[in-house]
Design a protein around this motif. Structure first.
Motif, PDB file in Angstrom:
ATOM      1  N   LEU A  34       0.880  -1.173   0.000  1.00  0.00           N
ATOM      2  CA  LEU A  34       0.000   0.000   0.000  1.00  0.00           C
ATOM      3  C   LEU A  34       0.912   1.216   0.000  1.00  0.00           C
ATOM      4  N   GLY A  35       0.853   1.985  -1.091  1.00  0.00           N
ATOM      5  CA  GLY A  35       1.880   3.010  -1.301  1.00  0.00           C
ATOM      6  C   GLY A  35       1.373   4.427  -1.149  1.00  0.00           C
ATOM      7  N   GLY A  36       2.122   5.323  -1.767  1.00  0.00           N
ATOM      8  CA  GLY A  36       1.795   6.750  -1.667  1.00  0.00           C
ATOM      9  C   GLY A  36       2.892   7.517  -0.953  1.00  0.00           C
ATOM     10  N   THR A  37       4.041   6.868  -0.750  1.00  0.00           N
ATOM     11  CA  THR A  37       5.166   7.513  -0.047  1.00  0.00           C
ATOM     12  C   THR A  37       6.477   7.200  -0.769  1.00  0.00           C
ATOM     13  N   GLY A  38       7.518   7.960  -0.421  1.00  0.00           N
ATOM     14  CA  GLY A  38       8.845   7.684  -0.957  1.00  0.00           C
ATOM     15  C   GLY A  38       9.352   6.321  -0.511  1.00  0.00           C
ATOM     16  N   ASP A  39       9.019   5.925   0.705  1.00  0.00           N
ATOM     17  CA  ASP A  39       9.455   4.610   1.184  1.00  0.00           C
ATOM     18  C   ASP A  39       8.826   3.490   0.360  1.00  0.00           C
ATOM     19  N   ALA A  40       7.570   3.681  -0.031  1.00  0.00           N
ATOM     20  CA  ALA A  40       6.915   2.659  -0.860  1.00  0.00           C
ATOM     21  C   ALA A  40       7.632   2.550  -2.206  1.00  0.00           C
ATOM     22  N   VAL A  41       8.073   3.684  -2.744  1.00  0.00           N
ATOM     23  CA  VAL A  41       8.795   3.673  -4.022  1.00  0.00           C
ATOM     24  C   VAL A  41      10.122   2.912  -3.851  1.00  0.00           C
ATOM     25  N   GLN A  42      10.821   3.203  -2.768  1.00  0.00           N
ATOM     26  CA  GLN A  42      12.109   2.518  -2.522  1.00  0.00           C
ATOM     27  C   GLN A  42      11.921   1.022  -2.336  1.00  0.00           C
ATOM     28  N   LEU A  43      10.881   0.659  -1.603  1.00  0.00           N
ATOM     29  CA  LEU A  43      10.605  -0.764  -1.380  1.00  0.00           C
ATOM     30  C   LEU A  43      10.264  -1.436  -2.709  1.00  0.00           C
TER      31      LEU A  43
ATOM     32  N   ALA B  93       6.982   2.677   8.477  1.00  0.00           N
ATOM     33  CA  ALA B  93       6.834   4.119   8.729  1.00  0.00           C
ATOM     34  C   ALA B  93       8.099   4.650   9.374  1.00  0.00           C
ATOM     35  N   ARG B  94       8.604   5.744   8.831  1.00  0.00           N
ATOM     36  CA  ARG B  94       9.777   6.397   9.429  1.00  0.00           C
ATOM     37  C   ARG B  94       9.456   6.836  10.850  1.00  0.00           C
ATOM     38  N   PRO B  95      10.445   6.823  11.737  1.00  0.00           N
ATOM     39  CA  PRO B  95      10.165   7.329  13.086  1.00  0.00           C
ATOM     40  C   PRO B  95       9.777   8.806  13.029  1.00  0.00           C
ATOM     41  N   PRO B  96       8.907   9.241  13.932  1.00  0.00           N
ATOM     42  CA  PRO B  96       8.530  10.660  13.911  1.00  0.00           C
ATOM     43  C   PRO B  96       9.725  11.546  14.250  1.00  0.00           C
ATOM     44  N   TRP B  97       9.698  12.789  13.773  1.00  0.00           N
ATOM     45  CA  TRP B  97      10.753  13.746  14.110  1.00  0.00           C
ATOM     46  C   TRP B  97      10.634  14.174  15.563  1.00  0.00           C
TER      47      TRP B  97
ATOM     48  N   ASP C  76       5.460  -3.013  13.268  1.00  0.00           N
ATOM     49  CA  ASP C  76       6.035  -1.810  12.651  1.00  0.00           C
ATOM     50  C   ASP C  76       7.511  -1.991  12.361  1.00  0.00           C
ATOM     51  N   VAL C  77       7.963  -1.463  11.227  1.00  0.00           N
ATOM     52  CA  VAL C  77       9.403  -1.273  11.007  1.00  0.00           C
ATOM     53  C   VAL C  77       9.601   0.152  10.508  1.00  0.00           C
ATOM     54  N   GLU C  78      10.860   0.621  10.623  1.00  0.00           N
ATOM     55  CA  GLU C  78      11.129   2.032  10.326  1.00  0.00           C
ATOM     56  C   GLU C  78      11.930   2.232   9.054  1.00  0.00           C
ATOM     57  N   SER C  79      12.345   1.138   8.393  1.00  0.00           N
ATOM     58  CA  SER C  79      13.173   1.325   7.199  1.00  0.00           C
ATOM     59  C   SER C  79      12.837   0.262   6.159  1.00  0.00           C
ATOM     60  N   VAL C  80      13.183   0.598   4.924  1.00  0.00           N
ATOM     61  CA  VAL C  80      12.984  -0.355   3.819  1.00  0.00           C
ATOM     62  C   VAL C  80      13.818  -1.615   4.077  1.00  0.00           C
ATOM     63  N   GLU C  81      15.030  -1.455   4.606  1.00  0.00           N
ATOM     64  CA  GLU C  81      15.895  -2.609   4.897  1.00  0.00           C
ATOM     65  C   GLU C  81      15.197  -3.546   5.879  1.00  0.00           C
ATOM     66  N   ASP C  82      14.560  -2.975   6.904  1.00  0.00           N
ATOM     67  CA  ASP C  82      13.870  -3.814   7.888  1.00  0.00           C
ATOM     68  C   ASP C  82      12.675  -4.526   7.252  1.00  0.00           C
ATOM     69  N   ALA C  83      12.022  -3.847   6.322  1.00  0.00           N
ATOM     70  CA  ALA C  83      10.886  -4.496   5.640  1.00  0.00           C
ATOM     71  C   ALA C  83      11.391  -5.683   4.809  1.00  0.00           C
TER      72      ALA C  83
ATOM     73  N   GLY D 169      14.041  -7.408   5.471  1.00  0.00           N
ATOM     74  CA  GLY D 169      14.408  -8.431   6.459  1.00  0.00           C
ATOM     75  C   GLY D 169      13.186  -9.212   6.904  1.00  0.00           C
ATOM     76  N   TRP D 170      12.074  -8.509   7.085  1.00  0.00           N
ATOM     77  CA  TRP D 170      10.821  -9.171   7.501  1.00  0.00           C
ATOM     78  C   TRP D 170      10.372 -10.164   6.427  1.00  0.00           C
ATOM     79  N   LEU D 171      10.467  -9.751   5.160  1.00  0.00           N
ATOM     80  CA  LEU D 171      10.083 -10.658   4.071  1.00  0.00           C
ATOM     81  C   LEU D 171      11.025 -11.859   4.012  1.00  0.00           C
ATOM     82  N   ALA D 172      12.311 -11.595   4.242  1.00  0.00           N
ATOM     83  CA  ALA D 172      13.301 -12.681   4.180  1.00  0.00           C
ATOM     84  C   ALA D 172      13.066 -13.691   5.287  1.00  0.00           C
ATOM     85  N   SER D 173      12.538 -13.200   6.422  1.00  0.00           N
ATOM     86  CA  SER D 173      12.338 -14.108   7.560  1.00  0.00           C
ATOM     87  C   SER D 173      11.091 -14.975   7.346  1.00  0.00           C
ATOM     88  N   GLY D 174      10.391 -14.755   6.236  1.00  0.00           N
ATOM     89  CA  GLY D 174       9.280 -15.637   5.903  1.00  0.00           C
ATOM     90  C   GLY D 174       7.984 -15.160   6.482  1.00  0.00           C
TER      91      GLY D 174
END
Ligand SMILES: NC(=O)c1ccc[n+]([C@@H]2O[C@H](COP(=O)([O-])OP(=O)(O)OC[C@H]3O[C@@H](n4cnc5c(N)ncnc54)[C@H](OP(=O)(O)O)[C@@H]3O)[C@@H](O)[C@H]2O)c1
Length: 251
Positions: free
Chosen positions: A13-22, A105-109, A237-244, A246-251
């Protein structure tokens, strides 16, 4: 991937820069079939290297139907932290189908030492919190929620958005600034200086590209009315594309 293994089917579910990176990261993967879903509000969204579907699902029930029909195995909510309704639908639909759901979602500022923030709960509170002396206000909150600021006809609002509005904005005195992030601190500082901005209103979106405006405001000693994130139903929740990934890799 072993010949017999079924690829995982991921809906982002997109609409953000993180979704584009993922999406860019998943486009490289042979073991994953991913699709991006967009609300369809932006006429020319950033190009994506994956199949894209556009438009609402018709609530959580419609999302359940879509996930089932498409055989989605993993749902990733990479929408904006202020997109409350779709995130709630994602939690409800994933629970109904017992589907793995991840929220990216990125951590809040947090305010830096030189930043003058007035934190508020929503756009209506932001409009009320603007200093009485404010006259030139930069609104970095997108096109939704602008009507709340009509209570201040004494202010000229500088409204930044990605695409030209399709209808007149509900603000008596405003100008539109068309631009797509990410933004640099120097350019933001120069823009605020040139426009004579005396206050900034922002949503606590998190991330680096959108934070430049806060540093620029601090440089110019401007107050920032910061709208806090809405509370979303609990999800993993995860805060980065890398963590997402990792979540997919963990099955
Ligand atoms: N709110 C912001 O400040 C903001 C900022 C930047 C980007 N965005 C992006 O803009 C989109 C709309 O934001 P919003 O605040 O209007 O969200 P929202 O209130 O949660 O969404 C309104 C409706 O739009 C549909 N929708 C939203 N995101 C969708 C997606 N990715 N795929 C398919 N349908 C979607 C859903 O319709 P149905 O109920 O019919 O399924 C949802 O109920 C989101 O995708 C978000 O990531 C929002």
């Amino acid at each position: 991937m072993p010949a017999s293994a079924e690829p995982r089917r991921v809906l982002i579910l997109g609409g953000t820069g993180d979704a584009v990176q993922l999406a860019r990261a998943l486009a490289e993967r042979l073991d994953i079939e991913a699709t991006v879903s967009l609300a369809g509000l932006t006429r020319k969204p950033a190009p994506l290297p994956l199949p894209v579907r556009r438009g609402g699902f018709g609530g959580a029930g419609g999302l359940v139907d879509h996930l089932r029909a498409e055989g989605v195995t993993h749902l990733i909510d990479a929408t904006h932290p202020f997109a409350q309704r779709i995130s709630a639908s994602a939690v409800e639909a994933a629970a109904a189908l017992d589907l793995p759901l991840l929220r990216l979602a990125r951590p809040p500022w947090k305010p830096g030492p030189d930043e003058r923030w007035i934190e508020v709960a929503d756009p209506a509170a932001a409009a009320r919190a603007l200093p009485a002396a404010a006259r030139q206000v930069f609104l970095a909150i997108g096109r939704r929620d602008l009507a709340a600021f009509a209570i201040r006809p004494d202010i000229r609002f500088h409204v930044r958005m990605i695409e030209p509005p399709e209808a007149a904005l509900p603000l008596p005195d405003h100008r539109v600034i068309l631009a797509r992030g990410p933004f640099e601190v120097d350019a933001e500082t120069a823009l605020f200086h040139r426009l004579g901005i005396d206050s900034l209103v922002a949503k606590n979106a998190g991330g680096t590209g959108a934070r430049a405006k806060l540093t620029a405001a601090a440089t110019l000693r401007l107050p920032v009315v910061m709208i806090r994130r809405p509370t979303l139903p609990p999800a993993r929740d995860v805060e980065s594309v890398e963590d997402a990934l990792g979540w997919l890799a963990s099955g």
